[in-house]
Structure formats: structure tokens, C-alpha cells
Design a protein around this motif. Structure first.
Motif, short mmCIF file in Angstrom:
data_model
loop_
_atom_site.label_atom_id
_atom_site.label_comp_id
_atom_site.label_asym_id
_atom_site.label_seq_id
_atom_site.Cartn_x
_atom_site.Cartn_y
_atom_site.Cartn_z
N ASP A 103 0.84 -1.19 0.00
CA ASP A 103 0.00 0.00 0.00
C ASP A 103 0.88 1.25 0.00
OD1 ASP A 103 -1.59 2.28 1.37
OD2 ASP A 103 -3.13 0.82 0.81
N ALA A 104 0.75 2.08 -1.02
CA ALA A 104 1.63 3.23 -1.18
C ALA A 104 1.43 4.28 -0.08
CB ALA A 104 1.43 3.86 -2.55
N LEU A 105 0.19 4.53 0.33
CA LEU A 105 -0.03 5.54 1.36
C LEU A 105 0.44 5.06 2.72
CD1 LEU A 105 -3.47 7.17 0.46
CD2 LEU A 105 -1.16 7.95 -0.06
N THR A 139 6.39 9.22 -6.27
CA THR A 139 5.72 10.16 -7.17
C THR A 139 4.94 11.20 -6.34
OG1 THR A 139 3.60 8.97 -7.37
CG2 THR A 139 5.43 8.22 -8.76
N PRO A 140 4.45 12.27 -6.97
CA PRO A 140 3.69 13.27 -6.21
C PRO A 140 2.26 12.85 -5.86
CG PRO A 140 3.93 13.96 -8.49
CD PRO A 140 4.77 12.74 -8.33
N ARG A 141 1.64 12.03 -6.73
CA ARG A 141 0.25 11.60 -6.52
C ARG A 141 0.10 10.16 -7.00
NH1 ARG A 141 -3.20 16.19 -6.79
NH2 ARG A 141 -4.94 14.79 -6.32
N ILE A 142 -0.70 9.36 -6.30
CA ILE A 142 -0.94 8.00 -6.77
C ILE A 142 -2.29 7.86 -7.48
CG2 ILE A 142 0.54 6.99 -5.01
CD1 ILE A 142 -2.05 6.10 -3.54
N GLY A 143 -3.16 8.84 -7.31
CA GLY A 143 -4.49 8.77 -7.91
C GLY A 143 -5.48 8.08 -6.98
N LYS A 150 -5.78 4.57 4.80
CA LYS A 150 -5.73 6.01 5.01
C LYS A 150 -5.17 6.31 6.39
CE LYS A 150 -9.62 7.05 1.93
NZ LYS A 150 -10.96 7.68 1.82
N PRO A 151 -4.33 7.33 6.51
CA PRO A 151 -3.75 7.66 7.82
C PRO A 151 -4.81 8.15 8.79
CG PRO A 151 -3.22 9.36 6.22
CD PRO A 151 -3.85 8.23 5.45
N PRO A 152 -4.59 7.97 10.10
CA PRO A 152 -5.59 8.39 11.10
C PRO A 152 -5.96 9.86 10.98
CG PRO A 152 -3.89 7.03 12.11
CD PRO A 152 -3.44 7.30 10.71
N ALA A 153 -5.00 10.71 10.60
CA ALA A 153 -5.26 12.14 10.51
C ALA A 153 -5.92 12.54 9.20
CB ALA A 153 -3.96 12.92 10.68
N GLY A 154 -6.16 11.55 8.32
CA GLY A 154 -6.76 11.85 7.03
C GLY A 154 -5.71 12.32 6.04
N GLY A 155 -6.17 12.75 4.88
CA GLY A 155 -5.26 13.22 3.84
C GLY A 155 -5.76 12.81 2.47
N ASP A 156 -4.95 13.14 1.44
CA ASP A 156 -5.35 12.83 0.08
C ASP A 156 -4.44 11.74 -0.49
OD1 ASP A 156 -2.96 14.16 -0.35
OD2 ASP A 156 -3.91 15.97 -1.15
#
Length: 226
Positions: A103-105, A139-143, A150-156
Motif C-alpha cells: 500500500d503506497a499511502l 511520485t507526487p500523486r498515486i491517484g 488512510k492515515p488516522p489524521a486523514g489526507g489525500d
């Protein structure tokens, strides 16, 4: 840092030769650290046999079994609990980081939590070899299509951003019916910058900002994300 961003490891002679070129010396003379962290965050992998196969060089995605002079394990989830003096020198001294898929995130989260993300810009002589999520994290974005954990604090869907393009791996993989070229094109439409779709026999080599596609398979560049 020099990068070899693969979909499925060092699968063919062309990718192997690109790796040796980046290293500047034979693999047998290089010390490596493998990073299995991304696997823990993926529901289809998780801890257990998959991690063992990656570390022991028994997976179908060659990374650790290439004949390194030495091979160690750098587990990012453990690093926040130990002093930097116990691991930073080891990273600085190693020739190559071998970063698994998963998982990239999740991987990005632990790169930041561990301090590895902050250390990376100083590793000018280190070669980074990524596999799937291990490549995407640079990379800057995975799409949004690749957002799982997803991290506990949220994010994109933002990641490290060492390179300025995004990656859609495992193109047309027989076990991933959702990874067709049409799917890749739809994914790329949501990426604000350039994006590559690559199959398991393709890698992207990055040296001093110069990007080169290494392939014995097929791939496509979406120049502006669409």
C-alpha cells in the motif's frame, strides 16, 4: 538519489542491466537494505508469508535474490522507537534500498513517521529500487484509484514527490482485470501531471532528473495526465 521504479521487480535482462548501471559496480559488490513495510498495509498481503517471501528472495518479483554482497532489513514501523544513531548510519552506508510493493499511502506514512522521507534528499549516492507501491510512493500523486489504507489524521493521495510523474503499475496483468490500458487512461485523467502506465516487464530509470523507460514489455506515457 538514483531511482529504478519497477512494476514487479527486476524481471528481465534490460531492467537488470539498468540496475547495474545505476549502481556503477557489480551487484555482488553492493550492500542492500530491503524495506517490506508497504506490505503490512495492503489487505491482500499483510504480515506473514508474503513478507517472508520478499525478504528471503522467494517471491515472483525479483529484488532480494539478485546476489547482493549483504542484505539487511529496514523496517520503517520500528524506527520511531529507536535512536537515529542506530539506523541512519546504516542507511547512509548502504548502496541500495529495495522497497517492496503493498500500500503506497501506508508506506508514505511510515516514511514520514520514521524520518526516512526527510533523510532521502541527502542520499545522493544511494540507489532506490521500488516495486509497485514502492515505486508509486516516490511520485507526487498515486491517484484515487489506488487509495486503500488512510492515515488516522486523514489526507489525500499525495506521496513523497521525488519525481514529477505518477505511475500506474501492473498494466494488463492477467490477475488484475481492472488494470487495462483503458483503466490507466481513466486513472491518468485524474492526475494533474505526467503519468506512466507500465507493465511488469517495464521500469523507469531516473538519474539526475533524466527519465528513461526501460522495457521488454509495453507502456504508455500520458504527458499531461490525460
Amino acid at each position: 538519489m538514483r531511482l529504478l521504479l519497477t512494476s514487479a521487480g527486476v524481471k528481465n535482462t534490460s531492467i537488470h542491466d539498468a540496475l547495474v548501471d545505476l549502481l556503477g559496480k557489480p551487484i555482488a559488490e553492493c550492500n542492500a537494505l530491503c524495506i517490506p513495510t508497504a506490505m503490512y498495509g495492503h489487505p491482500n498481503v499483510g504480515p506473514g508469508a508474503g513478507v517472508w517471501r520478499f525478504i528471503s528472495g522467494r517471491s515472483a518479483e525479483p529484488m532480494c535474490e539478485l546476489g547482493w554482497k549483504s542484505l539487511g532489513v529496514l523496517e520503517l514501523t520500528a524506527l520511531p522507537s529507536i535512536d537515529e544513531e542506530h539506523w541512519v548510519p546504516k542507511v547512509r552506508e548502504t548502496d541500495v534500498l529495495l522497497v517492496s510493493g503493498g500500500d503506497a499511502l501506508y508506506l508514505y506514512h511510515w516514511m514520514r513517521q520514521s524520518g526516512l522521507a526527510d533523510l532521502m534528499p541527502t542520499l545522493s549516492e544511494t540507489v532506490y529500487v521500488g516495486l509497485s507501491a514502492g515505486s508509486m510512493v516516490m511520485t507526487p500523486r498515486i491517484g484515487e484509484d489506488f487509495v486503500g489504507w488512510k492515515p488516522p489524521a486523514g489526507g489525500d493521495d499525495s506521496t513523497v514527490g521525488v519525481v514529477d510523474f505518477s505511475i500506474f503499475p501492473h498494466l494488463d496483468h492477467e490477475m488484475l482485470p481492472e488494470n487495462t490500458m483503458a483503466d490507466a487512461e481513466s486513472w491518468a485523467a485524474g492526475i494533474p501531471g505526467p503519468a506512466y502506465a507500465i507493465d511488469d516487464y517495464t521500469a523507469i530509470k531516473v538519474t539526475d532528473g533524466t527519465v528513461e523507460v526501460i522495457s521488454e514489455g509495453h507502456w504508455r506515457l500520458f504527458p499531461h495526465g490525460a
